[in-house]
Design a protein around this motif. Structure first.
Motif, PDB file in Angstrom:
ATOM      1  N   GLU A   1      24.455   8.565  52.372  1.00 15.66           N
ATOM      2  CA  GLU A   1      25.283   9.744  52.462  1.00 15.66           C
ATOM      3  C   GLU A   1      25.223  10.346  53.871  1.00 15.66           C
ATOM      4  OE1 GLU A   1      27.450  11.001  50.083  1.00 15.66           O
ATOM      5  OE2 GLU A   1      26.930   9.136  49.090  1.00 15.66           O
ATOM      6  N   ALA A   2      24.032  10.404  54.435  1.00 16.20           N
ATOM      7  CA  ALA A   2      23.871  10.995  55.764  1.00 16.20           C
ATOM      8  C   ALA A   2      24.614  10.185  56.827  1.00 16.20           C
ATOM      9  CB  ALA A   2      22.395  11.122  56.122  1.00 16.20           C
ATOM     10  N   LEU A   3      24.581   8.858  56.714  1.00 15.07           N
ATOM     11  CA  LEU A   3      25.298   8.021  57.685  1.00 15.07           C
ATOM     12  C   LEU A   3      26.805   8.229  57.584  1.00 15.07           C
ATOM     13  CD1 LEU A   3      23.293   4.692  57.404  1.00 15.07           C
ATOM     14  CD2 LEU A   3      23.378   6.225  59.362  1.00 15.07           C
ATOM     15  N   ILE A   4      27.303   8.377  56.371  1.00 17.35           N
ATOM     16  CA  ILE A   4      28.734   8.608  56.182  1.00 17.35           C
ATOM     17  C   ILE A   4      29.120   9.959  56.774  1.00 17.35           C
ATOM     18  CG2 ILE A   4      30.540   8.983  54.451  1.00 17.35           C
ATOM     19  CD1 ILE A   4      29.026   6.897  52.717  1.00 17.35           C
ATOM     20  N   GLN A   5      28.273  10.970  56.578  1.00 11.33           N
ATOM     21  CA  GLN A   5      28.543  12.282  57.168  1.00 11.33           C
ATOM     22  C   GLN A   5      28.540  12.214  58.688  1.00 11.33           C
ATOM     23  OE1 GLN A   5      25.604  14.806  55.383  1.00 11.33           O
ATOM     24  NE2 GLN A   5      26.792  15.085  53.505  1.00 11.33           N
ATOM     25  N   ARG A   6      27.588  11.460  59.263  1.00 12.51           N
ATOM     26  CA  ARG A   6      27.534  11.313  60.723  1.00 12.51           C
ATOM     27  C   ARG A   6      28.786  10.639  61.249  1.00 12.51           C
ATOM     28  NH1 ARG A   6      22.057   8.509  62.079  1.00 12.51           N
ATOM     29  NH2 ARG A   6      23.082   8.276  64.075  1.00 12.51           N
TER      30      ARG A   6
ATOM     31  N   LEU B   1      28.677   2.044  61.729  1.00 14.82           N
ATOM     32  CA  LEU B   1      29.275   1.150  60.737  1.00 14.82           C
ATOM     33  C   LEU B   1      28.295   0.058  60.329  1.00 14.82           C
ATOM     34  CD1 LEU B   1      32.917   0.790  62.112  1.00 14.82           C
ATOM     35  CD2 LEU B   1      32.141   2.147  60.155  1.00 14.82           C
ATOM     36  N   TYR B   2      27.562  -0.482  61.287  1.00 13.27           N
ATOM     37  CA  TYR B   2      26.547  -1.488  60.977  1.00 13.27           C
ATOM     38  C   TYR B   2      25.456  -0.882  60.094  1.00 13.27           C
ATOM     39  CZ  TYR B   2      23.050  -5.124  61.653  1.00 13.27           C
ATOM     40  OH  TYR B   2      22.114  -6.103  61.439  1.00 13.27           O
TER      41      TYR B   2
ATOM     42  N   PHE C   1      31.239  -2.148  51.703  1.00 11.13           N
ATOM     43  CA  PHE C   1      30.298  -2.937  52.502  1.00 11.13           C
ATOM     44  C   PHE C   1      30.824  -3.249  53.898  1.00 11.13           C
ATOM     45  CE2 PHE C   1      29.638  -4.074  48.012  1.00 11.13           C
ATOM     46  CZ  PHE C   1      28.438  -3.437  47.841  1.00 11.13           C
ATOM     47  N   LEU C   2      32.004  -2.739  54.212  1.00 15.04           N
ATOM     48  CA  LEU C   2      32.618  -2.958  55.527  1.00 15.04           C
ATOM     49  C   LEU C   2      32.663  -4.444  55.880  1.00 15.04           C
ATOM     50  CD1 LEU C   2      30.979   0.050  57.343  1.00 15.04           C
ATOM     51  CD2 LEU C   2      33.360  -0.140  56.610  1.00 15.04           C
TER      52      LEU C   2
ATOM     53  N   HIS D   1      26.857  -0.370  56.591  1.00 17.96           N
ATOM     54  CA  HIS D   1      26.913  -1.667  55.896  1.00 17.96           C
ATOM     55  C   HIS D   1      25.546  -2.013  55.309  1.00 17.96           C
ATOM     56  CE1 HIS D   1      27.545  -5.959  55.194  1.00 17.96           C
ATOM     57  NE2 HIS D   1      26.447  -6.157  55.900  1.00 17.96           N
ATOM     58  N   ASN D   2      24.512  -1.946  56.124  1.00 11.05           N
ATOM     59  CA  ASN D   2      23.159  -2.279  55.655  1.00 11.05           C
ATOM     60  C   ASN D   2      22.676  -1.308  54.583  1.00 11.05           C
ATOM     61  OD1 ASN D   2      22.889  -4.520  57.297  1.00 11.05           O
ATOM     62  ND2 ASN D   2      22.051  -3.345  58.995  1.00 11.05           N
ATOM     63  N   ALA D   3      22.963  -0.013  54.775  1.00 10.33           N
ATOM     64  CA  ALA D   3      22.542   0.983  53.792  1.00 10.33           C
ATOM     65  C   ALA D   3      23.264   0.773  52.459  1.00 10.33           C
ATOM     66  CB  ALA D   3      22.798   2.386  54.334  1.00 10.33           C
TER      67      ALA D   3
END
Length: 125
Positions: free
Chosen positions: A1-6, A26-27, A118-119, A30-32
């Motif tokens: 969630e935090a990565l998507i917000q960033r 994005l990488y 998963f991009l 994908h991993n998260a």
């Protein structure tokens, strides 16, 4: 969630170095995303283990159907977050990425971001 917000915050910023940061995010997303699915699957497997244990089954049936000898079916446990299945929520989480020019430059098409948690170079449809 935090990565998507960033990523959403970065999308709203204007910056010349934004491309590299978008690529790294994005990488990371994908991993998260893969790690989340693996963690939910492990959580569900432990819930299924408990289900079988509570029914005092000597051993598990090794098929994916997970049916016991008395006809009971082991339920799949949906991981609920904010009153919604997290795996279903993930399907649309990254649809906004199609509005980020640097992402389109990396992937070549805005259409691959629809239903693509998963991009990957292709969506899940």
């Amino acid at each position: 969630e935090a990565l998507i917000q960033r990523l959403g915050t970065l999308h709203r910023e204007a910056s010349h170095s934004r491309g590299n940061r978008v690529q790294r995010l994005l990488y990371g997303i994908h991993n998260a995303s893969l790690a989340v699915v693996e963690a939910i699957e492990a959580w569900n497997a432990s819930k299924q283990e408990d289900w079988y244990r509570r029914r005092n089954l000597a051993r598990h049936i090794e098929s994916h159907a997970h049916e016991s000898s008395n006809g009971d079916t082991c339920p799949y446990n949906a991981f609920i977050w904010n009153e919604e299945s997290y795996l279903k929520k993930m399907i649309y989480d990254l649809d906004f990425v199609r509005d980020i020019p640097e992402a389109i430059t990396l992937f070549g098409s805005e259409s691959i971001f629809h239903r693509n948690p998963f991009l990957l170079p292709y969506c899940i449809d």
